[in-house]
Enzyme design. Structure first.
Site, PDB file in Angstrom:
ATOM      1  N   CYS A 196       0.866  -1.181   0.000  1.00  0.00           N
ATOM      2  CA  CYS A 196       0.000   0.000   0.000  1.00  0.00           C
ATOM      3  C   CYS A 196       0.901   1.230   0.000  1.00  0.00           C
ATOM      4  O   CYS A 196       2.112   1.123   0.146  1.00  0.00           O
ATOM      5  CB  CYS A 196      -0.853   0.041   1.255  1.00  0.00           C
ATOM      6  SG  CYS A 196      -1.782  -1.466   1.541  1.00  0.00           S
ATOM      7  N   ARG A 242       1.066   1.896  -6.048  1.00  0.00           N
ATOM      8  CA  ARG A 242       1.282   0.913  -4.987  1.00  0.00           C
ATOM      9  C   ARG A 242      -0.006   0.198  -4.583  1.00  0.00           C
ATOM     10  O   ARG A 242       0.018  -0.722  -3.763  1.00  0.00           O
ATOM     11  CB  ARG A 242       1.889   1.582  -3.756  1.00  0.00           C
ATOM     12  CG  ARG A 242       3.242   2.191  -4.006  1.00  0.00           C
ATOM     13  CD  ARG A 242       3.749   2.893  -2.772  1.00  0.00           C
ATOM     14  NE  ARG A 242       4.019   1.959  -1.698  1.00  0.00           N
ATOM     15  CZ  ARG A 242       5.183   1.330  -1.535  1.00  0.00           C
ATOM     16  NH1 ARG A 242       6.171   1.563  -2.365  1.00  0.00           N
ATOM     17  NH2 ARG A 242       5.363   0.503  -0.533  1.00  0.00           N
ATOM     18  N   TRP A 275      -3.663  -1.561  -1.230  1.00  0.00           N
ATOM     19  CA  TRP A 275      -3.611  -2.807  -1.987  1.00  0.00           C
ATOM     20  C   TRP A 275      -4.050  -3.860  -0.977  1.00  0.00           C
ATOM     21  O   TRP A 275      -3.318  -4.200  -0.056  1.00  0.00           O
ATOM     22  CB  TRP A 275      -2.184  -3.064  -2.459  1.00  0.00           C
ATOM     23  CG  TRP A 275      -1.989  -4.348  -3.186  1.00  0.00           C
ATOM     24  CD1 TRP A 275      -1.533  -5.519  -2.657  1.00  0.00           C
ATOM     25  CD2 TRP A 275      -2.222  -4.602  -4.565  1.00  0.00           C
ATOM     26  NE1 TRP A 275      -1.470  -6.482  -3.638  1.00  0.00           N
ATOM     27  CE2 TRP A 275      -1.880  -5.950  -4.811  1.00  0.00           C
ATOM     28  CE3 TRP A 275      -2.683  -3.817  -5.629  1.00  0.00           C
ATOM     29  CZ2 TRP A 275      -1.991  -6.536  -6.067  1.00  0.00           C
ATOM     30  CZ3 TRP A 275      -2.780  -4.410  -6.877  1.00  0.00           C
ATOM     31  CH2 TRP A 275      -2.437  -5.743  -7.092  1.00  0.00           C
ATOM     32  N   ASN A 285       1.181   0.192   6.015  1.00  0.00           N
ATOM     33  CA  ASN A 285       1.552  -0.652   4.881  1.00  0.00           C
ATOM     34  C   ASN A 285       2.375  -1.802   5.438  1.00  0.00           C
ATOM     35  O   ASN A 285       3.407  -1.570   6.068  1.00  0.00           O
ATOM     36  CB  ASN A 285       2.385   0.157   3.877  1.00  0.00           C
ATOM     37  CG  ASN A 285       3.095  -0.727   2.867  1.00  0.00           C
ATOM     38  OD1 ASN A 285       2.547  -1.749   2.463  1.00  0.00           O
ATOM     39  ND2 ASN A 285       4.277  -0.342   2.457  1.00  0.00           N
ATOM     40  N   GLY A 286       1.907  -3.028   5.217  1.00  0.00           N
ATOM     41  CA  GLY A 286       2.634  -4.188   5.735  1.00  0.00           C
ATOM     42  C   GLY A 286       1.665  -5.254   6.182  1.00  0.00           C
ATOM     43  O   GLY A 286       0.476  -5.220   5.826  1.00  0.00           O
ATOM     44  N   GLU A 321      10.076 -21.313 -17.636  1.00  0.00           N
ATOM     45  CA  GLU A 321       9.847 -19.928 -17.223  1.00  0.00           C
ATOM     46  C   GLU A 321      10.977 -19.020 -17.723  1.00  0.00           C
ATOM     47  O   GLU A 321      10.735 -17.902 -18.183  1.00  0.00           O
ATOM     48  CB  GLU A 321       9.708 -19.854 -15.695  1.00  0.00           C
ATOM     49  CG  GLU A 321       9.606 -18.462 -15.108  1.00  0.00           C
ATOM     50  CD  GLU A 321       8.449 -17.619 -15.637  1.00  0.00           C
ATOM     51  OE1 GLU A 321       7.574 -18.129 -16.342  1.00  0.00           O
ATOM     52  OE2 GLU A 321       8.446 -16.405 -15.354  1.00  0.00           O
ATOM     53  N   LYS A 340      10.541 -15.747 -20.130  1.00  0.00           N
ATOM     54  CA  LYS A 340      11.057 -14.399 -19.803  1.00  0.00           C
ATOM     55  C   LYS A 340      11.892 -13.864 -20.957  1.00  0.00           C
ATOM     56  O   LYS A 340      11.725 -12.734 -21.382  1.00  0.00           O
ATOM     57  CB  LYS A 340      11.934 -14.407 -18.539  1.00  0.00           C
ATOM     58  CG  LYS A 340      11.266 -14.517 -17.201  1.00  0.00           C
ATOM     59  CD  LYS A 340      10.315 -13.425 -16.841  1.00  0.00           C
ATOM     60  CE  LYS A 340       8.949 -13.643 -17.375  1.00  0.00           C
ATOM     61  NZ  LYS A 340       7.915 -14.241 -16.682  1.00  0.00           N
ATOM     62  N   GLU A 390       9.638 -13.213 -24.254  1.00  0.00           N
ATOM     63  CA  GLU A 390       8.624 -12.156 -24.268  1.00  0.00           C
ATOM     64  C   GLU A 390       9.218 -10.753 -24.240  1.00  0.00           C
ATOM     65  O   GLU A 390       8.616  -9.830 -24.761  1.00  0.00           O
ATOM     66  CB  GLU A 390       7.589 -12.349 -23.151  1.00  0.00           C
ATOM     67  CG  GLU A 390       8.105 -12.164 -21.757  1.00  0.00           C
ATOM     68  CD  GLU A 390       7.035 -12.366 -20.701  1.00  0.00           C
ATOM     69  OE1 GLU A 390       5.855 -12.121 -20.970  1.00  0.00           O
ATOM     70  OE2 GLU A 390       7.393 -12.769 -19.578  1.00  0.00           O
ATOM     71  N   HIS A 407      15.348 -36.346 -28.131  1.00  0.00           N
ATOM     72  CA  HIS A 407      14.294 -36.948 -28.944  1.00  0.00           C
ATOM     73  C   HIS A 407      13.836 -36.005 -30.053  1.00  0.00           C
ATOM     74  O   HIS A 407      12.691 -36.073 -30.491  1.00  0.00           O
ATOM     75  CB  HIS A 407      13.112 -37.353 -28.058  1.00  0.00           C
ATOM     76  CG  HIS A 407      13.476 -38.400 -27.057  1.00  0.00           C
ATOM     77  ND1 HIS A 407      13.694 -39.713 -27.386  1.00  0.00           N
ATOM     78  CD2 HIS A 407      13.720 -38.317 -25.721  1.00  0.00           C
ATOM     79  CE1 HIS A 407      14.027 -40.401 -26.299  1.00  0.00           C
ATOM     80  NE2 HIS A 407      14.048 -39.562 -25.272  1.00  0.00           N
ATOM     81  N   LYS A 444      -0.684  -6.818 -19.405  1.00  0.00           N
ATOM     82  CA  LYS A 444      -0.416  -7.385 -18.079  1.00  0.00           C
ATOM     83  C   LYS A 444      -1.490  -8.401 -17.694  1.00  0.00           C
ATOM     84  O   LYS A 444      -1.203  -9.438 -17.137  1.00  0.00           O
ATOM     85  CB  LYS A 444      -0.349  -6.264 -17.038  1.00  0.00           C
ATOM     86  CG  LYS A 444       0.044  -6.737 -15.650  1.00  0.00           C
ATOM     87  CD  LYS A 444       1.479  -7.196 -15.606  1.00  0.00           C
ATOM     88  CE  LYS A 444       1.821  -7.923 -14.320  1.00  0.00           C
ATOM     89  NZ  LYS A 444       3.010  -8.762 -14.464  1.00  0.00           N
TER      90      LYS A 444
END
Ligand code: F6R
Length: 607
Positions: A2, A28, A75, A101-102, A479, A483, A486, A502, A602
């Site tokens: 946040c 945030r 958030w 925030n936390g 993955e 990365k 993209e 193979h 996104k």
């Protein structure tokens, strides 16, 4: 994640300043917004769920009296984004207001204790325990500052807080533990904020608070003290040279790099999730007759890794399925006995939601893992866990991937415990390493970033890449390939290393880069054979190894080292890090914007 802000001004109204600062912190979080000010001994509060502009249209956030106040843009972590859960939160009498925030880990226990003492809670947040704790301390005739200090000694977890009280309207008390907090020192006002951009148009003089420090700010100055021994902290003012845009990225050139660096903290957050939701989800998984792990893109790779985790330590078969294929591939087999664990950072990916909705209509049990409270996935899941990574702005998922892995590993551990399949010592060892992961990742970033820059220069013009790994590392390889592809637009292939002979091996020609992911697990011996196969055909070997793995180091043209050994199920969390950095630096070398790769969004809300 946040955003918090506090302002204490000499001759100006605080609310419009706070409102404008919150707009600059909106990146945030944007689930809800709220401001509290003090005027003539009374606290005024305006808050609601929704984006700042929408709430402002409704409530006029600028129209609040007083030259001192605090604000918050949220958030959501604990409690859905409703008005009651929006910050600031207050004590029973409305004399103390707090923004935070936390994550307060022990809020349930504290809340029970405070309720037993007669405190009335209005929200479902972890934060609300703080004003009530302060209230309790003030009842014992402690001043505001001392009461905040005592309250913070009682809480466990992470926080950046700002506190005001109508009983001491000459100050803001703020404090920090892990979540960032910075003081902005203006000519006629002092500010505190989660991040520099909040006050940058007002002043470029700043003081960064460290962990376990309290600051008392007044219109004409500030004082910083250590919470533990109350010693005074002397810290020099810094002059911030950043532009507003640089400040939003905390000086990093791109959000992607900032988010790569946020991973240690995000992982710490995942170690503070509430036991009750993890346990509940683990119970559902343990009892399930069949499990599908459903997701898209990076989240699918987390599921792929999770299928190894569940199998390895919980002896549980969980089938990873690409969301857009789920109905075709498994649809007819789904029924009341099926359990779907859907993983989606955004909680809004259309393919994932369609699969989940389909399964729900066939009476399957839906479990969700997401980063966004209030997302569609949270609304349609029987049980959901929120991974607490904060907003991810770079299109390429980085910090949310490693956090997903951490949560999934914790679930696998819990299921393993329920089933009693893993010995006590092995379990303890994995749990110990789990706690060390944030530090290992922190060191991995530190020790590999320069190398990634250097290797990126060397590899930037390569036309194709291979990524190979065995066992759980085949998920890491997938993955890493995603990365790279993209954000650099370089075609890349990823395979379980055993499968490469193979077919794909026919592509190998001298100089072609093959990236091997080589943790010291059961696959370590066999992967050496795969490296030899590729080396014999002239491939350029780039390896990610555990520190001290001299044998593979010698076989490699370039290598990245992971400091510290890890149990197999946790290895992807650290082994992906150098490859995120490599992809990032290759994109930068090629003059591309890693934050905004072409053709991508996104959150993919179309099928
Ligand atoms: C890749 C990436 C995407 C997402 C995918 C699923 O870096 O970010 O592949 O992982 O679109 O998104 P979520 O997790 O929001 O469902």
């Amino acid at each position: 994640m946040c955003g918090i802000f506090g302002c204490i001004a000499r001759n100006a109204k605080a609310a419009p300043i706070i409102h404008a600062a919150l707009k600059r912190l909106e990146y945030r979080g944007y689930d809800s917004v709220g401001i509290a000010t003090i005027h003539k001994g009374k606290i005024y509060i305006k808050k609601d769920s929704g984006k700042i502009d929408d709430v402002h249209k409704l409530l006029n956030l600028d129209d609040m009296p007083g030259s001192l106040g605090i604000g918050h843009t949220r958030w959501a972590t604990h409690g859905a984004p409703y008005q009651a859960n929006a910050h600031p939160h207050t004590d029973c009498k409305g004399e103390i207001a707090v923004v935070h925030n936390g994550i307060i880990e022990n809020f349930s226990e504290l809340r029970n204790e405070l309720e037993d003492l007669g405190h009335k809670f209005k929200s479902k947040t972890d934060t609300e325990v703080i004003p009530h704790l302060i209230e309790e301390n003030m009842k014992k005739s402690l001043g505001l500052v001392e009461s905040v200090r005592e309250a913070l000694k009682a809480v466990r977890g992470s926080y950046a807080i700002a506190v005001i009280s109508s009983r001491e309207p000459d100050k803001i008390v703020c404090a920090r533990m892990e979540s960032p907090l910075i003081l902005g020192i203006g000519e006629n006002a002092v500010y505190c904020a989660s991040d520099v951009p909040a006050f940058l148009p007002l002043t470029n003089k700043a003081v960064v608070l460290e962990n376990e420090e309290i600051a008392i700010i007044r219109p004409d100055g500030y004082e910083i003290r250590r919470i533990t021994d109350w010693s005074l902290v002397e810290r020099k003012l810094e002059t911030i040279e950043w532009t507003a845009e640089m400040a939003e990225k905390q000086g990093y050139p791109h959000f992607m790099l900032k988010e790569i660096h946020e991973q240690p903290q995000c992982l710490r957050n995942t170690l503070r999730l509430q036991d009750k939701y993890l346990d509940l989800m683990a119970t559902f998984l343990d009892r399930a007759q069949e499990i599908f792990l459903v997701a898209a893109g990076t989240s699918y790779h987390a599921c792929l890794a999770a299928s190894y985790m569940f199998s390895k330590i919980a002896y549980l078969a969980a089938h990873p399925v690409i969301a857009s294929e789920f109905i075709e591939q498994e649809g007819m087999a789904v029924n009341i006995n099926s359990t779907i664990l859907a993983v989606s950072q955004s909680g809004e990916t259309a393919d994932t939601l369609e699969a989940v909705e389909y399964a729900r209509l066939r009476a399957a049990t839906i479990l969700g893992l997401t980063n966004v409270v209030g997302s569609t996935l949270t609304r349609i899941s029987r049980v959901y866990v929120v991974q607490q990574s904060g907003p991810e702005i770079g299109v390429a998922a980085t910090k949310t991937f490693t956090s997903q892995l951490s949560v999934l590993a914790q679930l696998a551990l819990r299921v393993a415990k329920i089933r009693g399949k893993v010995g006590h010592r092995q379990m303890e060892e994995i749990e110990k390493k789990m706690m060390e992961i944030p530090d290992i990742v922190e060191r991995t970033i530190k020790e590999n970033e320069e190398k990634a820059k250097k290797v990126a220069k060397k590899l930037k013009d390569k036309k194709i890449f291979f990524f190979l790994g065995r066992g759980i590392s085949s998920a890491t390889a997938m993955e890493a390939r995603l990365k790279l592809m993209e954000i650099t637009y370089i075609p890349a292939i990823a395979y379980p290393a055993g499968e490469s002979k193979h077919g794909p091996i026919s592509l190998i020609e001298p100089g072609l880069p093959v990236v091997f992911i080589c943790p010291r697990d059961e696959t370590r011996k066999t992967i050496v054979g795969n490296i030899m196969e590729m080396k014999a055909r002239g491939a350029m070997i780039i390896s990610v190894i555990e520190k001290g793995d001299e044998e593979i180091k010698k076989l490699s043209d370039e290598y990245f080292e992971i400091p510290g050994s890890l149990p197999e199920i946790l290895s992807p969390i650290a082994f992906i890090i150098p490859l995120q950095l490599l992809a990032y630096y290759i994109a930068v070398e090629k003059g591309l914007d890693p934050d905004k790769p072409r053709n991508l969004a996104k959150s993919v809300t179309v099928k």
